[in-house]
Design a protein around this motif. Sequence first.
Motif, PDB file in Angstrom:
ATOM      1  N   CYS A   1       0.828  -1.213   0.000  1.00  0.00           N
ATOM      2  CA  CYS A   1       0.000   0.000   0.000  1.00  0.00           C
ATOM      3  C   CYS A   1       0.861   1.261   0.000  1.00  0.00           C
TER       4      CYS A   1
ATOM      5  N   GLU B   1      -3.191  10.318   4.965  1.00  0.00           N
ATOM      6  CA  GLU B   1      -3.602   8.913   4.860  1.00  0.00           C
ATOM      7  C   GLU B   1      -2.453   7.983   5.229  1.00  0.00           C
TER       8      GLU B   1
ATOM      9  N   ARG C   1      -2.466   5.255   8.427  1.00  0.00           N
ATOM     10  CA  ARG C   1      -2.157   3.835   8.301  1.00  0.00           C
ATOM     11  C   ARG C   1      -0.988   3.415   9.187  1.00  0.00           C
TER      12      ARG C   1
ATOM     13  N   GLU D   1      -2.314   3.002  12.690  1.00  0.00           N
ATOM     14  CA  GLU D   1      -3.027   1.734  12.864  1.00  0.00           C
ATOM     15  C   GLU D   1      -2.056   0.565  12.918  1.00  0.00           C
TER      16      GLU D   1
ATOM     17  N   TRP E   1      -4.911  -1.773   7.580  1.00  0.00           N
ATOM     18  CA  TRP E   1      -4.014  -0.703   7.152  1.00  0.00           C
ATOM     19  C   TRP E   1      -3.199  -1.081   5.910  1.00  0.00           C
TER      20      TRP E   1
END
Length: 263
Positions: free
Chosen positions: A170, A187, A191, A194, A208
């Motif tokens: 990601c 963002e 993540r 998390e 995440w």
Amino acid sequence: MTVSADGLGPFRSMVAVGDSFTEGMCDEVLGDGEYRGWADRVAERLAAQAGGGFRYANLAVRGKLIGQIVDQQVDRAASLGGELVTLAGGLNDVLRPGCDVEAVCAQLGEAAGKLASGARLLVLFHSTDPSRRMAGGSRVLPAILRLKRFVSELAEQPGVVVVELFDAPCFDDPRLWAEDRLHLSPEGHRRVAEAVLQAVGQPPEFDWRAPLPPVPPPGRARRLADDLRWLGRHLGPWVMRRIRGTSSGDGRSPKRPELLPYP
């Protein structure tokens, strides 16, 4: 090390140590003019779980090399006595040509030893893989992999856990990165927060690692315009600071130097 939330119980305090990654560069800007960042986001969740009396300090300052983190932050952080301590450092070193990665590992190990000795849990990081998203990222990959192996060795000790960002695809998505391509976007910070929370045994709130919804790739003209803007606004100033021997963190103080109630 695998952490169980039931085994640790709620944390009552947190101390964050490091560079711009931990300071929170390029996340939302708070009312006091400071960036929020993943560490603030972690503290917010832990404070809510603690139900009052939670304390938080963030000693991280942008641009710091691992030697500066050791000299300027580690002893102070250890003296605060935080139950949960996070340490991220060394990436600014390996991005510079001629980095002595073994010296970086030695200093990171010194920092980790001091911080782990007084904490219930020390959190370390495997950084994201720059070779998959940055031109020239392959140049620093051997040093990053050496640092990654060393962090894994540190995590074999009790009371140390690693947040694994390196293998998370990601983070190849440019939407998780700010315009400068070095710091996380809001963002991205969400993540990482998390990921840290799950690594310390908190129940997951979302995946995440999940990819963002697909969007059409930008056209050639847009990519060229973005590259030119990046060269002028970010890469050029970064190179000039290296030439002058200055840092974006020169003269800056930590945003939360004391272990105080939070929020």
